[in-house]
Write an enzyme that holds these catalytic residues in place. Structure first.
Site: not given
Ligand code: UGA
Length: 361
Positions: A14, A35, A155, A159, A221, A308
């Protein structure tokens, strides 16, 4: 400005697929775009050499570090759903497979711009005493990762260890480096749509787009009150260009790159995306939301970050950079790109989807 030859490892991902054209626009330099899959890299500029290879391939490491003056390393398995389901692959992709590259860059004094992650900060921002702070700071914050059984943090831990290796090569050797910690960067071509061009659970933007396009409820979630600060990928590209332009200011530094002004709850993000989608497709039924448990979605071993927010003052001071795009500006174009890119393919799967739905009712 000429920087010599640049290698972009992960050019088909991406961020890489946005970064390569951004670099070409800014600098007159040849690029090795590397890649295992380059289909997202839509650019056809003659200065780009497309190379299908794995980052752990010793021949690739030799070739890249002998002919390139700059290496930008973006490769990782970076979907949280993978951290607790395929943790060994995640550790290899973020650490083991990159060690030879870092060593060779150090030996050959090749400039390394390495993408780490905001995940290293862990569950929330804390200072040196473990007291909560509002923002995550590159040089002051401590890291609050969960226990080993919470595999979410494999992860972040991998990292973090690679950051420490890079730092040590810089301090005790001669590696010219910059470490970037991206905070929830979003844009067109992020992740994939499950069942169409990938499997499993992507990050939240693609999960919500999948639900919107398929007329399914957006999964929140644990209720979706957790917060993230989302940044448009164009702001990321601009920051990386400035890192490259300013080797003195950016050398030996770690930078948070994110947009603290776009701090929203996940539920708010869902509402904003649903609003953008309904403006695009007013004939569709209004979006629905459903609360799901983290355990049900990710299985055991998941853990989360409640908030965050990056401190980006260092990037502002040293790079003269500030993220520009608000969520209101950026989301409609992203939603539209997904709709255009995937709309027909989702429509084509409709009969199967309706059949599945009917049989479960
Ligand atoms: C992730 C990666 O771990 C990081 O390395 C990265 O920097 C970051 O994404 C990014 O997008 O740049 P996170 O923010 O937890 O971290 O990623 P997501 O999977 O996008 O989740 C964000 C939040 O949304 C989480 O609390 C998750 O539980 C929630 N979520 C996710 C929902 O509520 N519904 C969904 O369908 C998916």
């Amino acid at each position: 400005m000429s920087l010599g030859r640049i290698a972009v490892l992960g050019a088909g991902g991406f961020i890489g697929s946005h970064l390569v054209p951004g670099l070409l626009e800014r600098f007159d330099c040849p690029i090795d775009a590397i890649d295992v899959d380059l289909h997202k890299l839509e650019c056809t500029d003659a200065r780009v050499r497309r190379i299908l290879a794995r980052v752990e391939d010793p021949q690739l490491v030799e070739a890249v570090t002998s002919r390139c003056q700059v290496v930008i390393s973006l490769t990782a398995l970076c979907n949280p759903a993978q951290y607790s389901t395929i943790p060994l692959e995640v550790i290899d992709a973020s650490f083991t497979h990159l060690l030879p590259l870092v060593t060779r860059c150090s030996e050959r004094k090749v400039r390394l711009i390495h993408f780490s992650t905001a995940e290293v900060y862990g569950r929330r921002a804390v200072d040196a005493q473990g007291e909560p702070t509002e923002r995550m700071n590159e040089d002051d914050s401590c890291f609050l990762l969960g226990p080993i059984g919470r595999e979410r943090w494999t992860y972040a831990c991998a990292k973090q260890l690679l950051e420490r290796v890079i730092w040590a090569h810089g301090q005790h050797g001669a590696l010219p480096f910059t470490i970037i910690r991206p905070f929830n960067t979003i844009g067109a071509r992020m992740d994939y749509l499950p069942g169409i061009d990938g499997e499993g659970m992507p990050r939240v933007l693609a999960c919500f787009m999948s639900a919107l396009l398929r007329g399914e409820p957006l999964p929140l979630v644990n209720g979706g009150q957790q917060r993230r600060a989302f940044m448009d990928v164009s702001d990321m590209v601009e920051a990386v260009c400035r890192v490259l332009e300013r080797p003195k200011q950016s050398g030996g530094q770690i930078f948070n790159l994110g947009n603290p002004d776009n701090d929203v709850s996940i539920a708010e993000l869902g509402r904003m995306m649903a609003d953008a989608y309904v403006r695009l497709a007013p004939e569709r039924a209004p979006a629905r939301f459903e609360v799901v448990s983290a355990e049900a979605v990710y299985g055991p071993g998941y853990d989360d970050t409640q908030e965050r927010i990056p401190d980006v003052q260092k990037a502002q001071q040293l790079l003269g950079w500030k993220p520009q795009k608000s969520l209101a500006e950026t989301l409609p174009a992203i939603v539209e790109d997904y709709a255009v890119r995937y709309g027909a393919r989702v429509a084509a799967e409709r009969p199967a989807w309706l059949t599945r739905r009917a049989s479960s009712e």
